[in-house]
Design a protein around this motif. Structure first.
Motif, short mmCIF file in Angstrom:
data_model
loop_
_atom_site.label_atom_id
_atom_site.label_comp_id
_atom_site.label_asym_id
_atom_site.label_seq_id
_atom_site.Cartn_x
_atom_site.Cartn_y
_atom_site.Cartn_z
N LEU A 110 -18.94 -38.75 -32.46
CA LEU A 110 -20.80 -38.96 -33.74
C LEU A 110 -22.17 -37.58 -32.99
CD1 LEU A 110 -19.45 -43.17 -32.95
CD2 LEU A 110 -19.18 -41.27 -34.93
N ALA A 111 -21.92 -38.43 -31.91
CA ALA A 111 -22.61 -36.93 -31.35
C ALA A 111 -22.71 -36.01 -31.92
CB ALA A 111 -23.54 -36.89 -30.06
N HIS A 112 -21.41 -35.28 -32.28
CA HIS A 112 -21.33 -33.79 -31.87
C HIS A 112 -21.64 -33.34 -33.79
CE1 HIS A 112 -18.92 -29.86 -32.41
NE2 HIS A 112 -18.47 -30.16 -33.33
N TYR A 113 -21.07 -34.74 -34.25
CA TYR A 113 -21.09 -34.40 -35.85
C TYR A 113 -22.29 -35.26 -36.73
CZ TYR A 113 -16.32 -32.93 -36.34
OH TYR A 113 -15.57 -31.99 -36.03
N ASP A 114 -23.74 -35.08 -35.89
CA ASP A 114 -24.70 -35.39 -36.01
C ASP A 114 -24.98 -37.65 -36.89
OD1 ASP A 114 -26.02 -33.67 -34.77
OD2 ASP A 114 -26.22 -32.70 -36.65
N PHE A 115 -23.96 -38.31 -36.18
CA PHE A 115 -23.38 -39.50 -36.86
C PHE A 115 -25.09 -39.63 -37.14
CE2 PHE A 115 -23.56 -44.30 -35.77
CZ PHE A 115 -23.11 -44.63 -37.35
N PRO A 116 -25.80 -40.47 -38.11
CA PRO A 116 -27.19 -40.36 -38.80
C PRO A 116 -27.34 -42.14 -38.69
CG PRO A 116 -25.45 -40.51 -40.47
CD PRO A 116 -24.59 -40.71 -39.58
N GLY A 117 -25.94 -43.08 -38.22
CA GLY A 117 -26.56 -44.87 -37.89
C GLY A 117 -26.72 -45.60 -36.09
N TRP A 118 -26.62 -46.09 -36.54
CA TRP A 118 -25.89 -47.68 -35.79
C TRP A 118 -25.27 -47.10 -34.49
CZ3 TRP A 118 -30.95 -49.86 -33.77
CH2 TRP A 118 -31.82 -49.64 -34.02
N ALA A 119 -25.61 -47.43 -33.87
CA ALA A 119 -23.97 -48.26 -32.45
C ALA A 119 -24.01 -49.73 -32.21
CB ALA A 119 -23.85 -47.26 -30.91
N VAL A 120 -23.23 -50.96 -32.64
CA VAL A 120 -23.39 -51.31 -33.38
C VAL A 120 -22.36 -52.38 -32.91
CG1 VAL A 120 -23.59 -53.55 -35.13
CG2 VAL A 120 -24.59 -51.65 -35.83
N LEU A 121 -22.94 -53.53 -31.64
CA LEU A 121 -21.48 -53.86 -31.72
C LEU A 121 -20.60 -55.11 -32.26
CD1 LEU A 121 -20.64 -55.21 -28.11
CD2 LEU A 121 -22.62 -56.63 -28.48
N GLU A 122 -19.84 -55.33 -32.18
CA GLU A 122 -18.86 -56.12 -32.42
C GLU A 122 -18.37 -56.87 -31.70
OE1 GLU A 122 -16.37 -57.33 -36.46
OE2 GLU A 122 -16.04 -55.66 -36.09
N TRP A 123 -18.80 -58.75 -31.56
CA TRP A 123 -17.90 -58.70 -30.47
C TRP A 123 -16.60 -59.60 -31.11
CZ3 TRP A 123 -16.18 -63.64 -29.86
CH2 TRP A 123 -15.60 -64.11 -28.47
N GLU A 124 -16.02 -59.20 -30.07
CA GLU A 124 -14.36 -60.01 -30.55
C GLU A 124 -13.18 -59.88 -29.21
OE1 GLU A 124 -11.97 -58.61 -34.59
OE2 GLU A 124 -13.91 -59.26 -35.41
N CYS A 125 -13.25 -61.38 -28.78
CA CYS A 125 -12.80 -61.00 -27.53
C CYS A 125 -11.60 -62.16 -27.40
CB CYS A 125 -13.04 -60.52 -26.39
SG CYS A 125 -12.31 -60.63 -24.61
N CYS A 126 -10.39 -62.17 -26.76
CA CYS A 126 -9.10 -62.64 -26.68
C CYS A 126 -9.33 -63.65 -25.55
CB CYS A 126 -7.81 -62.53 -26.84
SG CYS A 126 -7.64 -61.15 -25.41
#
Length: 350
Positions: free
Chosen positions: A288-304
């Protein structure tokens, strides 16, 4: 290069009836206390977000944004996952998905569809009023029950399904374009847009619409045995939002991808809290850094297994430790020389 923004958290799995999770103020204070810098906000629960009012009242939208900011947080994106699902529902799933619709639309697919369209159009305007660049949603599905068909699919069925899906989404995509917001489909099992090929089929039908973008979530690709790192190479120009969620796939002699109708804890493929699964997040963040991702790293919690509050507390540190603060210089700059055309010619012997 750009440094990914974060850590942020998707609030959907944390809403509840007890403090601090029963009000937007309480949940934002909680998220901020853990160290999160952003929140992705679901729009289907009026207790936390009044979609119609934010879309139609700029004063209220500014006040709402200021409230979130007062907790040291930014709004990363709004989410219409549930409403987006209702843009396209095969009759086989009508009763199940009616639970996502208001009582006024239940048992009435045409009215449910109209309601969902209005919700998405309000989401475009609400995002604009809040100064957001991207929005998260699902595509819905007319074809999912045909993903592994028996009897065989009738000729032309897939093409007809994607033609209809595009017909339903094009006016919504145009509204997002008018508002200057990218509409990011989460590529997800159960949706017609569930992998790269299905996304490309959709893109062709919407004439490569510039706002038909992607929410990247590697966990869904682990469960499909799809190369989630190379996926970024293929689609980085369209990836405008991101869920950081872990997963694992442990097939055995009794079950594989389809899971044997088991509950999550007993499936071969399961979602896990960050760091407890198999996703190689070092590769993901590097790509993602290589391609200059412009947004946020957003945690989505889902765990069994793990409690959601523990997952959120651990997740903020996990994301902090994986975000790459990009460099503004090359590692061998110390050995470099200034550009000199005449010197270069001498080096080349010309």
């Amino acid at each position: 290069m750009k440094t990914i923004k974060g850590p942020a958290i998707f609030l959907a799995q944390f809403y509840g009836d007890k403090p601090p999770f029963n009000t937007i103020d309480g949940i934002c204070q909680w998220a901020s206390s853990l160290g999160y810098k952003g929140v992705q906000i679901p729009t289907w629960d009026i207790r936390y977000f009044d979609l119609e009012k934010v879309a139609n009242d700029t004063v209220f939208a500014n006040e709402y944004k200021a409230k979130i900011n007062s907790y040291g947080l930014e709004i990363t994106e709004l989410s219409t996952h549930l409403q987006g699902q209702l843009i396209a529902v095969n009759p086989a799933y009508d009763k199940l998905f009616d639970g996502f619709a208001p009582d006024s639309c239940k048992n009435n697919p045409s009215e449910r569809y109209k309601w969902a369209v209005q919700q998405l159009k309000w989401a475009a305007k609400a995002s604009q009023n809040l100064g957001l660049n991207a929005h998260a949603t699902f595509s819905g599905s007319l074809l999912w029950q045909m993903v592994y068909p028996w009897p065989q699919r009738p000729a032309g069925l897939v093409d007809e399904g994607f033609t209809e899906l595009a017909k339903r989404w094009t006016p919504i995509l145009n509204e997002f374009d008018n508002c200057g917001v990218d509409l990011c489909y989460e590529i997800h099992a159960g949706e017609d847009l569930h992998d790269g090929i299905s996304y490309e089929l959709f893109l062709d039908k919407v004439n490569q619409h510039p706002r038909a973008c992607l929410l990247y979530d590697p966990s869904h690709f682990v469960l499909q045995c799809l190369d989630y790192v190379t996926y970024i190479d293929h689609y980085h120009e369209r990836i405008k939002a991101c869920h950081i969620k872990d997963a694992e796939f442990n097939p055995n002699g009794k079950q594989g991808v389809y899971g044997g109708y088991q509950n999550w804890v007993d499936r071969a493929g399961r979602f896990r809290s960050l760091g407890d699964g198999q996703v190689d997040f070092k590769k993901v963040f590097s790509k993602l850094a290589h391609y200059d991702f412009p947004g946020w790293a957003v945690l989505e919690w889902e765990c069994c297994y793990k409690n959601q509050e523990d997952g959120a507390r651990e997740g903020v540190e996990f994301i902090k430790n994986h975000i790459i603060r990009v460099t503004d210089k090359a590692f061998d700059d110390f050995a470099g020389v200034q550009q000199d055309e005449e010197f270069n010619k001498k080096v080349l012997g010309i």
